[in-house]
Design an enzyme around this catalytic site. Structure first.
Site, PDB file in Angstrom:
ATOM      1  CG  HIS A  75       2.926   8.987  -6.938  1.00 57.66           C
ATOM      2  ND1 HIS A  75       2.408   9.586  -7.879  1.00 57.66           N
ATOM      3  CD2 HIS A  75       3.317  10.112  -6.194  1.00 57.66           C
ATOM      4  CE1 HIS A  75       1.855  10.814  -7.743  1.00 57.66           C
ATOM      5  NE2 HIS A  75       2.472  11.209  -6.574  1.00 57.66           N
ATOM      6  CD  GLU A  77       0.482   4.597 -10.137  1.00 64.28           C
ATOM      7  OE1 GLU A  77      -0.647   4.792 -10.246  1.00 64.28           O
ATOM      8  OE2 GLU A  77       0.990   5.127  -9.082  1.00 64.28           O
ATOM      9  CB  CYS A 108      -0.488  11.181 -11.251  1.00 61.18           C
ATOM     10  SG  CYS A 108       1.285  10.969 -11.038  1.00 61.18           S
ATOM     11  CB  CYS A 111       2.494   7.503 -12.381  1.00 55.95           C
ATOM     12  SG  CYS A 111       2.821   7.684 -10.747  1.00 55.95           S
TER      13      CYS A 111
END
Length: 183
Positions: A75, A77, A108, A111
């Site tokens: 992701h 992040e 999410c 993360c």
């Protein structure tokens, strides 16, 4: 087995420019710009930036590389955190200084754990997980209690900054029939 993550040149360029920003709005617009650039380069519609909280200097940038690299953890992040930790030479950003994470979309569940462990002291996000779900992404079980836990650990949280601009990227991704990798 060896796992190598090849960061796209266009993404690395955001860090090499040695940009310094004076406002949260400028930092968030960079994260949103990265999300759009990611879409243009076949990536997911998410972008992130880590900056030095005291100087405003961009330390790292992240884009969603999940589909490109066939790795569900990549992701935006996570990529930004990995790049920042490599750049400063520490698994904990808190050991080096004060850093902040700007994400084009609400982080999410995965993360959030990475944010806690990373050592960032501030998280700012733009588009809501509700909008990400409308597009088709399931952001997992993120609760108010999750955010409160981060706050209790001294992490400042700010939400909805430049929300309209970030949501436009999510809808663009859907219009372009981008891959929804967790339906």
């Amino acid at each position: 087995m060896k796992i190598v993550i090849d960061i796209p040149g266009w993404l690395e360029e955001y860090t090499r420019l040695n940009r310094v920003f004076n406002s949260d709005e400028e930092k968030m617009l960079m994260a949103i710009e990265i999300a759009r650039k990611s879409i243009e380069n076949g990536g997911g519609p998410f972008g992130a930036v880590i900056t030095n909280a005291k100087t405003g200097e961009v330390i790292s940038a992240g884009a969603n590389l999940v589909v490109r690299d066939n790795l569900s953890i990549l992701h935006a992040e996570i990529v930004a955190i990995m790049m920042a930790q490599k750049r400063v030479g520490s698994y904990s950003l808190a050991k080096i200084g004060e850093f902040e994470l700007f994400s084009s979309s609400e982080p999410c569940a995965m993360c959030l754990g990475a944010i806690l462990w990373s050592g960032v002291k501030k998280v700012v996000w733009s588009a809501s997980s509700k909008t990400a779900r409308k597009v088709g992404f399931d952001e997992g079980p993120v609760y108010e209690k999750s955010w409160n836990y981060l706050k209790s650990k001294g992490i400042e949280i700010k939400s909805g900054l430049k929300q309209k601009e970030a949501e436009a990227n999510l809808y663009l991704y859907k219009e372009k029939n981008g891959v929804i990798y967790n339906p």
